[in-house]
Design an enzyme around this catalytic site. Structure first.
Site, PDB file in Angstrom:
ATOM      1  N   ASP A  20      -6.677   7.841 -14.911  1.00 48.73           N
ATOM      2  CA  ASP A  20      -5.391   7.959 -14.190  1.00 48.73           C
ATOM      3  C   ASP A  20      -4.571   9.204 -14.460  1.00 48.73           C
ATOM      4  OD1 ASP A  20      -6.481   5.311 -13.276  1.00 48.73           O
ATOM      5  OD2 ASP A  20      -4.540   4.695 -12.619  1.00 48.73           O
ATOM      6  N   LYS A  71      -3.424   8.334  -6.099  1.00 54.07           N
ATOM      7  CA  LYS A  71      -2.441   7.213  -6.625  1.00 54.07           C
ATOM      8  C   LYS A  71      -0.958   7.600  -6.400  1.00 54.07           C
ATOM      9  CE  LYS A  71      -1.091   4.651 -10.831  1.00 54.07           C
ATOM     10  NZ  LYS A  71      -1.659   4.238 -12.234  1.00 54.07           N
ATOM     11  N   LYS A  99      -4.785   4.370  -4.507  1.00 52.29           N
ATOM     12  CA  LYS A  99      -4.292   3.198  -5.299  1.00 52.29           C
ATOM     13  C   LYS A  99      -2.728   3.320  -5.259  1.00 52.29           C
ATOM     14  CE  LYS A  99      -3.682   1.949 -10.209  1.00 52.29           C
ATOM     15  NZ  LYS A  99      -4.341   2.058 -11.549  1.00 52.29           N
TER      16      LYS A  99
END
Length: 220
Positions: free
Chosen positions: A89, A150, A176
């Site tokens: 991430d 995300k 996400k």
């Protein structure tokens, strides 16, 4: 969806500044018990991968503000891969994006995507952007060949919103939703809005509330 399907979509997370190995070990134990993934600080990845090898393990790159140099992010990604991470991430450089330096943002993300074969989630930090820049951030993630976008790190004011997830779902990448999701009902709303993964420190509570909801239906 049932409890097992929901759990597989949760990245059970511990990323606080005071995170200790004991905290990570608890998260890994809970992820193992409930069938969730885990998202932990880079310094604990090697130990966590050895401790719970069956858990899908994500870690962060350029966290929490995205201001690391591209070569530093690249090396972070390489080390995380070597240590046993399964997913990355990475925080987009919001300052560069707000300054209009989109080439630097793209190159920054490409450095991480190209560093390893691991899936890469680009953290857009939606609370700091207007809708036009959110869209451009998603486009840059696509151009860099990332796998997910995300919403949030959890370190800026504001977290995931349903409208942001709907916006981010338009770009062909998985989404996400992360930041402020602490209940089964909330998680379900974000999944219904187009999220493929939920990032939450309350993964256990979310799964247990799902279990309770299913039991209520069965009793009825």
């Amino acid at each position: 969806m049932d409890e097992t399907e929901l759990a597989a979509k949760i990245d059970h997370t511990v990323l606080g500044a005071d995170t200790r190995w004991a905290d990570v070990r608890r998260v890994m134990d809970e992820a193992t018990e409930y069938g969730m993934n885990a998202c932990i600080p880079p310094c604990y990845v090697a130990d966590a991968a050895e401790y719970a090898p069956d858990v899908t393990l994500a870690t962060v790159v350029g966290f929490p503000h995205g201001h690391h140099r591209p070569e530093v992010k690249r090396r972070e990604a390489e080390l995380a891969h070597e240590d046993g991470a399964d997913e990355l991430d990475v925080v987009l450089n919001v300052g560069r994006l707000l300054s209009g330096d989109e080439g630097a943002v793209r190159e920054d993300l490409e450095a991480v995507v190209e560093a390893t074969p691991l899936p890469v989630k680009v953290i857009v930090e939606t609370a700091l952007l207007d809708d036009d820049r959110k869209r451009r951030a998603c486009e840059l993630a696509v151009e860099a060949d990332a796998d997910y976008v995300k919403t949030s790190t959890g370190f800026a004011d504001g977290g995931a919103t349903l409208s942001d997830v709907e916006l981010m779902s338009d770009y062909g990448l998985k989404v996400k939703a992360s930041g402020g999701i602490g209940s089964y009902e909330g998680a379900r709303q974000f999944l219904d809005a187009g999220a493929d993964r939920i990032g939450a420190s309350s993964g256990v509570e979310i799964v247990e509330q799902c279990r309770e909801a299913a039991s209520d239906v069965d009793r009825a």
